[in-house]
Design a protein around this motif. Structure first.
Motif, PDB file in Angstrom:
ATOM      1  N   ASP A 195      24.364  22.667 -22.188  1.00  0.00           N
ATOM      2  CA  ASP A 195      23.654  23.217 -22.271  1.00  0.00           C
ATOM      3  C   ASP A 195      23.641  24.714 -21.785  1.00  0.00           C
ATOM      4  O   ASP A 195      22.847  25.709 -22.379  1.00  0.00           O
ATOM      5  CB  ASP A 195      22.211  22.493 -21.079  1.00  0.00           C
ATOM      6  CG  ASP A 195      21.914  21.592 -21.603  1.00  0.00           C
ATOM      7  OD1 ASP A 195      21.892  21.445 -22.375  1.00  0.00           O
ATOM      8  OD2 ASP A 195      22.302  20.989 -20.235  1.00  0.00           O
ATOM      9  N   GLY A 196      24.898  25.496 -22.268  1.00  0.00           N
ATOM     10  CA  GLY A 196      24.746  27.109 -22.269  1.00  0.00           C
ATOM     11  C   GLY A 196      25.870  27.222 -20.896  1.00  0.00           C
ATOM     12  O   GLY A 196      26.570  26.493 -20.659  1.00  0.00           O
ATOM     13  N   PRO A 197      25.573  28.549 -20.686  1.00  0.00           N
ATOM     14  CA  PRO A 197      26.132  28.664 -19.480  1.00  0.00           C
ATOM     15  C   PRO A 197      25.659  28.033 -18.537  1.00  0.00           C
ATOM     16  O   PRO A 197      24.774  28.324 -17.927  1.00  0.00           O
ATOM     17  CB  PRO A 197      26.155  30.737 -19.674  1.00  0.00           C
ATOM     18  CG  PRO A 197      25.368  30.822 -20.489  1.00  0.00           C
ATOM     19  CD  PRO A 197      25.055  29.265 -21.833  1.00  0.00           C
ATOM     20  N   VAL A 198      26.881  27.292 -16.856  1.00  0.00           N
ATOM     21  CA  VAL A 198      26.110  27.280 -15.860  1.00  0.00           C
ATOM     22  C   VAL A 198      26.459  28.090 -14.755  1.00  0.00           C
ATOM     23  O   VAL A 198      26.485  28.268 -13.910  1.00  0.00           O
ATOM     24  CB  VAL A 198      27.352  25.896 -15.800  1.00  0.00           C
ATOM     25  CG1 VAL A 198      28.545  25.382 -15.477  1.00  0.00           C
ATOM     26  CG2 VAL A 198      26.087  24.711 -15.139  1.00  0.00           C
ATOM     27  N   VAL A 199      27.848  28.901 -14.544  1.00  0.00           N
ATOM     28  CA  VAL A 199      28.396  28.737 -13.889  1.00  0.00           C
ATOM     29  C   VAL A 199      29.198  30.839 -14.373  1.00  0.00           C
ATOM     30  O   VAL A 199      29.698  30.827 -15.561  1.00  0.00           O
ATOM     31  CB  VAL A 199      29.805  28.681 -13.038  1.00  0.00           C
ATOM     32  CG1 VAL A 199      30.239  29.671 -12.272  1.00  0.00           C
ATOM     33  CG2 VAL A 199      29.440  27.478 -12.181  1.00  0.00           C
ATOM     34  N   GLY A 200      28.702  32.037 -13.911  1.00  0.00           N
ATOM     35  CA  GLY A 200      30.076  32.891 -14.529  1.00  0.00           C
ATOM     36  C   GLY A 200      29.952  33.814 -13.112  1.00  0.00           C
ATOM     37  O   GLY A 200      29.503  34.029 -12.283  1.00  0.00           O
ATOM     38  N   CYS A 201      31.476  34.478 -13.803  1.00  0.00           N
ATOM     39  CA  CYS A 201      31.283  35.705 -12.828  1.00  0.00           C
ATOM     40  C   CYS A 201      32.019  36.882 -12.583  1.00  0.00           C
ATOM     41  O   CYS A 201      32.752  36.939 -14.354  1.00  0.00           O
ATOM     42  CB  CYS A 201      32.698  35.412 -11.495  1.00  0.00           C
ATOM     43  SG  CYS A 201      33.365  36.151 -10.603  1.00  0.00           S
ATOM     44  N   VAL A 202      31.106  38.280 -12.384  1.00  0.00           N
ATOM     45  CA  VAL A 202      31.603  39.160 -13.254  1.00  0.00           C
ATOM     46  C   VAL A 202      32.486  40.243 -11.537  1.00  0.00           C
ATOM     47  O   VAL A 202      32.309  40.219 -11.166  1.00  0.00           O
ATOM     48  CB  VAL A 202      30.240  39.930 -13.817  1.00  0.00           C
ATOM     49  CG1 VAL A 202      31.232  41.777 -13.483  1.00  0.00           C
ATOM     50  CG2 VAL A 202      30.458  39.720 -14.909  1.00  0.00           C
ATOM     51  N   TYR A 203      33.566  41.015 -11.529  1.00  0.00           N
ATOM     52  CA  TYR A 203      34.849  41.340 -10.917  1.00  0.00           C
ATOM     53  C   TYR A 203      34.305  42.451 -11.563  1.00  0.00           C
ATOM     54  O   TYR A 203      35.316  43.480 -13.006  1.00  0.00           O
ATOM     55  CB  TYR A 203      35.313  40.820 -10.294  1.00  0.00           C
ATOM     56  CG  TYR A 203      36.473  41.898  -9.120  1.00  0.00           C
ATOM     57  CD1 TYR A 203      35.503  42.085  -8.034  1.00  0.00           C
ATOM     58  CD2 TYR A 203      37.807  41.723  -9.428  1.00  0.00           C
ATOM     59  CE1 TYR A 203      36.289  42.880  -7.357  1.00  0.00           C
ATOM     60  CE2 TYR A 203      38.511  42.790  -8.248  1.00  0.00           C
ATOM     61  CZ  TYR A 203      37.527  43.494  -7.246  1.00  0.00           C
ATOM     62  OH  TYR A 203      37.897  44.302  -6.017  1.00  0.00           O
ATOM     63  N   VAL A 204      34.316  43.758 -10.837  1.00  0.00           N
ATOM     64  CA  VAL A 204      34.303  45.306 -10.981  1.00  0.00           C
ATOM     65  C   VAL A 204      35.413  46.191 -10.029  1.00  0.00           C
ATOM     66  O   VAL A 204      34.831  46.155  -8.431  1.00  0.00           O
ATOM     67  CB  VAL A 204      32.780  46.068 -11.319  1.00  0.00           C
ATOM     68  CG1 VAL A 204      32.903  47.559 -11.159  1.00  0.00           C
ATOM     69  CG2 VAL A 204      32.360  45.506 -11.601  1.00  0.00           C
ATOM     70  N   PRO A 205      36.550  45.945 -10.728  1.00  0.00           N
ATOM     71  CA  PRO A 205      37.282  46.650  -9.082  1.00  0.00           C
ATOM     72  C   PRO A 205      37.475  47.782  -9.218  1.00  0.00           C
ATOM     73  O   PRO A 205      37.977  47.880  -7.705  1.00  0.00           O
ATOM     74  CB  PRO A 205      38.909  46.423 -10.281  1.00  0.00           C
ATOM     75  CG  PRO A 205      38.330  45.934 -11.143  1.00  0.00           C
ATOM     76  CD  PRO A 205      37.687  45.746 -11.649  1.00  0.00           C
ATOM     77  N   VAL A 206      37.070  48.593  -9.625  1.00  0.00           N
ATOM     78  CA  VAL A 206      36.781  50.035  -8.207  1.00  0.00           C
ATOM     79  C   VAL A 206      35.995  50.000  -7.343  1.00  0.00           C
ATOM     80  O   VAL A 206      36.713  50.682  -6.361  1.00  0.00           O
ATOM     81  CB  VAL A 206      37.301  51.160  -9.723  1.00  0.00           C
ATOM     82  CG1 VAL A 206      37.096  52.649  -8.425  1.00  0.00           C
ATOM     83  CG2 VAL A 206      38.904  51.425 -10.996  1.00  0.00           C
ATOM     84  N   SER A 207      35.392  48.856  -7.904  1.00  0.00           N
ATOM     85  CA  SER A 207      34.456  49.378  -6.791  1.00  0.00           C
ATOM     86  C   SER A 207      34.230  48.184  -5.801  1.00  0.00           C
ATOM     87  O   SER A 207      33.142  48.586  -5.389  1.00  0.00           O
ATOM     88  CB  SER A 207      32.756  49.602  -7.694  1.00  0.00           C
ATOM     89  OG  SER A 207      32.179  48.871  -8.391  1.00  0.00           O
ATOM     90  N   ASP A 208      34.773  47.281  -6.116  1.00  0.00           N
ATOM     91  CA  ASP A 208      35.175  45.574  -5.042  1.00  0.00           C
ATOM     92  C   ASP A 208      33.662  45.505  -5.734  1.00  0.00           C
ATOM     93  O   ASP A 208      33.840  44.966  -4.418  1.00  0.00           O
ATOM     94  CB  ASP A 208      35.755  46.875  -4.263  1.00  0.00           C
ATOM     95  CG  ASP A 208      36.118  45.334  -4.090  1.00  0.00           C
ATOM     96  OD1 ASP A 208      36.609  43.907  -4.357  1.00  0.00           O
ATOM     97  OD2 ASP A 208      36.169  45.380  -2.145  1.00  0.00           O
TER      98      ASP A 208
END
Length: 251
Positions: free
Chosen positions: A106-119
């Protein structure tokens, strides 16, 4: 099961992102083409992310931006972006991220984004909302469109297919109705900002899957108002009024 998948996505993004943070500003080992940049840091981050994902879920399908299809069979399919914002990274600009989306039928079920410099760590799960550093967030806003800041995203195929004039016309039209249009070279960073209500909208023109799957999940779970008016355009905004104005502009 999904709690384990979510935990794996977080660990994978942190593993890749922390490596990028160690390398950031110290080297420029990259191959430049007319429409793209490939950096050694991309491959190094991807390997660290894949080690986490494949080590925990060897029965899942996995697609990674640098490696392509790593595995093709499984009830879940991972889409991995080990360095969203490579141009920024090699230029010494701190706007870049790691990202992973997990899809079912059915499409995206879990997602994660990490922005390293700003943590900054963003996580979303279908039906359970979006979080920033563990706290629930929502794409709320109350500014009118004329005072809005939005990000404009184009996919790699737009550049390859000589549709940049069309993209430029869209961007100009958006600029006519908003305060500021950010030309996004790191869409996942801006998806996170939208989920927190820090920017007011996103307009995507034939975006790349590596950023779009996780972005759409973050937007929907944060309660953003979204639309797909056609011709490869996706719009998300903090209010229905801004969404409608953005859709009218790109039409």
């Amino acid at each position: 099961m999904l709690s384990t998948v979510e935990n794996t996505a977080v660990r994978a993004c942190l593993a890749g992102g922390r490596h990028l943070r160690e390398r950031f500003g110290r080297e420029v080992d990259a191959e430049f083409s007319r429409h793209d940049v490939k950096a050694a840091a991309d491959r190094a981050s991807e390997q660290r992310m894949l080690d986490v994902i494949r080590g925990t879920h060897p029965d899942h399908a996995v697609y990674a931006e640098e490696s392509g299809d790593v595995a093709t069979e499984g009830d879940y399919r991972w889409v991995v972006d080990p360095l969203d914002g490579t141009n920024n990274f090699v230029s010494g600009l701190p706007s870049f991220a790691t990202a992973a989306a997990v899809l079912d039928d059915d499409g995206p079920v879990v997602g994660c984004v990490y922005v390293p410099v700003s943590d900054d760590l963003y996580v979303a799960r279908r039906g359970e909302g979006a979080r920033h550093d563990g706290d629930p967030v929502s794409a709320d806003g109350d500014v009118p469109t004329a005072k809005a800041t939005i990000a404009f995203v184009i996919g790699h195929d737009v550049k390859r297919d000589n549709r940049m004039d069309e993209a430029a016309s869209m961007q100009a039209a958006l600029g006519d109705v908003t305060k500021r249009v950010v030309d996004s070279w790191s869409p996942c960073v801006h998806w996170g900002a939208l989920a927190r209500g820090r920017i007011d909208g996103m307009v995507c023109f034939h975006p790349d899957d590596e950023e779009q799957h996780v972005g759409e999940l973050l937007a929907s779970e944060a309660g953003a108002s979204t639309a797909e008016p056609g011709d490869g355009v996706y719009v998300a905004a903090t209010t229905p009024a801004i969404r409608e104005d953005l859709v009218d502009a790109v039409r």
